[in-house]
Every structure is written in C-alpha cells, then in structure tokens.
Enzyme design. Structure first.
Site, mmCIF file in Angstrom:
data_model
loop_
_atom_site.group_PDB
_atom_site.id
_atom_site.type_symbol
_atom_site.label_atom_id
_atom_site.label_comp_id
_atom_site.label_asym_id
_atom_site.label_seq_id
_atom_site.Cartn_x
_atom_site.Cartn_y
_atom_site.Cartn_z
ATOM 1 N N SER A 1 1.028 -1.311 -0.196
ATOM 2 C CA SER A 1 0.137 0.065 -0.216
ATOM 3 C C SER A 1 0.624 1.172 -0.028
ATOM 4 O O SER A 1 0.234 2.389 -0.153
ATOM 5 C CB SER A 1 -0.976 0.030 1.224
ATOM 6 O OG SER A 1 -2.083 -0.925 0.827
ATOM 7 N N TYR B 1 -3.837 3.452 7.856
ATOM 8 C CA TYR B 1 -4.754 2.606 8.005
ATOM 9 C C TYR B 1 -6.080 3.237 8.996
ATOM 10 O O TYR B 1 -5.959 4.451 9.119
ATOM 11 C CB TYR B 1 -4.768 1.134 8.431
ATOM 12 C CG TYR B 1 -3.754 0.441 7.293
ATOM 13 C CD1 TYR B 1 -4.247 0.400 5.955
ATOM 14 C CD2 TYR B 1 -2.431 0.013 7.827
ATOM 15 C CE1 TYR B 1 -3.303 -0.607 5.072
ATOM 16 C CE2 TYR B 1 -1.789 -0.572 6.822
ATOM 17 C CZ TYR B 1 -2.168 -0.856 5.538
ATOM 18 O OH TYR B 1 -1.325 -1.324 4.520
ATOM 19 N N VAL C 1 1.217 -3.617 4.001
ATOM 20 C CA VAL C 1 1.239 -4.838 4.613
ATOM 21 C C VAL C 1 2.596 -5.672 4.391
ATOM 22 O O VAL C 1 2.804 -6.818 5.126
ATOM 23 C CB VAL C 1 0.039 -5.967 4.397
ATOM 24 C CG1 VAL C 1 -1.288 -5.282 4.780
ATOM 25 C CG2 VAL C 1 -0.192 -6.179 2.779
HETATM 26 N N1 GLU Z 1 -1.919 -5.682 -1.885
HETATM 27 C C1 GLU Z 1 -2.577 -5.690 -0.635
HETATM 28 C C2 GLU Z 1 -4.108 -5.732 -0.803
HETATM 29 O O1 GLU Z 1 -4.483 -4.983 -1.719
HETATM 30 C C3 GLU Z 1 -2.188 -4.025 -0.177
HETATM 31 C C4 GLU Z 1 -2.583 -4.016 1.195
HETATM 32 C C5 GLU Z 1 -1.935 -3.073 1.974
HETATM 33 O O2 GLU Z 1 -0.661 -2.943 1.974
HETATM 34 O O3 GLU Z 1 -2.444 -2.392 2.957
HETATM 35 O O4 GLU Z 1 -4.635 -6.439 -0.151
#
Ligand code: GLU
Length: 307
Positions: free
Chosen positions: A62, A242, A260
């Site tokens: 993200s 987040y 993540v």
């Molecule tokens: N590729 C991950 C997803 O879309 C990224 C999530 C993240 O890093 O927040 O679930």
C-alpha cells in the site's frame, strides 16, 4: 543530529517489539517474510544513514498508493481524479466495501483505501498493462533514484490468485462506474504495483521528494508538481496508517504511508525522508516495531508537524 550510532542504537532497542506482531499471511507469498526483521534509512538530501535490515527487499504494497496517486494526478488532473474518488478518512479497514453502498456519492472515500487505489490505478495512462506498469516503475525509479526496482512476480501471482476481496471490490467499482474497461486488467495492474520491491533506502529517497513538495534539491528538478505532492502528503497524514491514522498523527505527526509488506514511508516536511521495514504487523496492519521507532525518532528530533 541523526547519525549512524543513533540509528544503530534505535534498531537494537526496538527490534524486540517485532515479537508483538505477525507477518501478513492473507497473501500466501508474504508468509515467507522474516518476522524479526527491522530496518531503517534516513535521508536529508545530503547524508543518508541506514541500519538493521535496511538493504532487504520487500514488496511496497500500500505504500504504492500515494505514489500512483501522484502519477494519476499528473495523467488526469485533479478534477477527474476527485470526481471518482473522495478525500475523507473512512474509519474502516483498507479493504472495506461497506461504505461503497451506503455513501451517498457512490465513490470510494479516499485514494489510500483499496477501493480508491484500484480506481486510481485504472486512471494511469498507457496502451496496455505493460506500458502502464513500466510508467509506474519509471516514476518510482525516478523518485528513488534507483534503476534496479522491479515487480516481484511470485508475490504478484500469489495475490492475483487469492485476491478475491479486491476482485469483488473491482467488480463493484465497475458497477458504480468508477472504473471502465476490463476489471481483471485493472486488478492485475493494482496487484503489480503492490508487488514492486524496494528497500528502506528507496523509501527514504522517495519520501524526501514528497517531504520537499516534489522538488529534488540535489538536481534542482521539480519531479512532481508541488500541488500534487502536497495532496499526497495530506492523504498520508489523514489516511496513511489505516484506521490508526489519527493516533499516529498524535503520537508521531509525520505524514506516512504503511503497507502490509512491513514498509513505512515517512515524509518529515522540508527535513527528512525516512524509510522503515518491519514485517511484524499489528492488528491494524501497521509495522509494530516500525511505528514505535518512528514515534521515538519524532520525539527525539521534534519532527511532528504539529509542534
Ligand atoms: N496488495 C494488498 C491488498 O490490496 C495491499 C494491502 C496493504 O498494503 O494495505 O490487499
């Protein structure tokens, strides 16, 4: 002044917090990450200091969201982007769909949640996904001043295979006319951008450009229009961590984006670019040791923008 001895001591002190978190496992390939890793790079434009597992590559996940947002703003302009995606924090997890149905304007609340980021990916210009991902990689390589940045194909395929929640978000976005064309192609591009591999030095260099409003002080080039860098920085502050962004703004006060994969990109305005890697995540999806380390650095060097 931040120096090598300071960073080495911080890594040593905060590594023990990695046991409080878990590596992300909902993308099977991410389970291979080492929970005990912790690394950092800090760059002020002249000197760079790195410590711990700073040179280990991890997927950007993200953290790509504010970067691809700036490229989409360059491609489409502000009006088009915010016609399709809002500017407000959600208070919901990154992969939530609940507000898509209930929010009156029927568009994702901001570009840092998956629904918004998938819409933003669909706005990147290029004749096909190969050209689009090459443009995203080119932009990231330019900001990080590193040509050796690529997509990790195993992580990409792992998420493509298992990303059913993002797939349902994609089809919903198509239904409410936020995205056009093939949903699967848009998702492929989104999964590829999340699978770009970087290290903390790459993140520190990119975040310094954002910290300096898109300007590269070393070369004298404006790499990103000032206004767009400010938009990205503002989203990092309000929605970058987040649904812990409010607490982080109070405790740390540095515009930051986490992913993540364990990365955090922090832009201390006109001061420092900081890249952190610590794949042991808390329940909100943020690096446990990484967040604590940033809180300490922010306090030691008065980096909060609210001070
Ligand atoms: N590729 C991950 C997803 O879309 C990224 C999530 C993240 O890093 O927040 O679930």
């Amino acid at each position: 002044m931040i120096d090598q001895a300071y960073l080495d001591s911080i890594i040593k002190e905060y590594k023990r917090y990695t046991i409080e978190g878990q590596v992300a496992d909902y993308i099977p390939e991410l389970k291979k990450m080492n929970r005990g890793d912790l690394g950092i790079s800090v760059y002020d434009g002249e000197k760079v200091f790195s410590s711990g597992n700073w040179d280990k590559k991890f997927t950007i996940q993200s953290v790509s969201k504010p970067l691809v947002l700036m490229l989409a703003l360059i491609d489409q302009g502000e009006d088009k982007i915010f016609e399709l995606v809002g500017k407000e924090p959600t208070g919901d997890p990154f992969n939530s769909m609940i507000r898509l149905e209930t929010y009156t304007f029927k568009k994702p609340l901001n570009p840092m949640i998956n629904a918004g980021a998938i819409t933003i990916s669909s706005l990147i210009k290029g004749k096909d996904n190969e050209e689009k991902i090459n443009r995203i990689l080119g932009f990231i390589r330019l900001l990080a001043d590193n040509e050796d940045i690529h997509v990790n194909k195993d992580v990409f395929l792992s998420e493509k295979e298992t990303g059913n929640r993002n797939r349902s978000l994609g089809y919903f976005l198509k239904d409410i006319r936020c995205i056009e064309g093939s949903v699967e192609e848009v998702l492929d591009l989104y999964f590829m951008q999340c699978s770009i591999e970087v290290n903390t030095l790459d993140l520190a260099k990119m975040s310094l450009i954002i910290a300096n409003d898109g300007f590269n002080k070393q070369t004298g080039e404006q790499l990103i229009p000032k206004k767009y860098a400010k938009i990205a920085k503002t989203f990092m502050l309000t929605c970058g961590m987040y649904d812990e962004s409010g607490q982080f703004a109070i405790d740390v006060g540095i515009p930051s984006k986490s992913g993540v994969g364990g990365g955090i990109m922090s832009s201390a305005p006109n001061q420092y670019g900081i890249g952190v890697y610590g794949p042991a995540l808390n329940l909100k999806g943020n690096s446990v040791a990484g967040m604590r380390m940033l809180e300490r650095i922010s306090k030691d060097f008065d980096m909060s923008i609210f001070l």
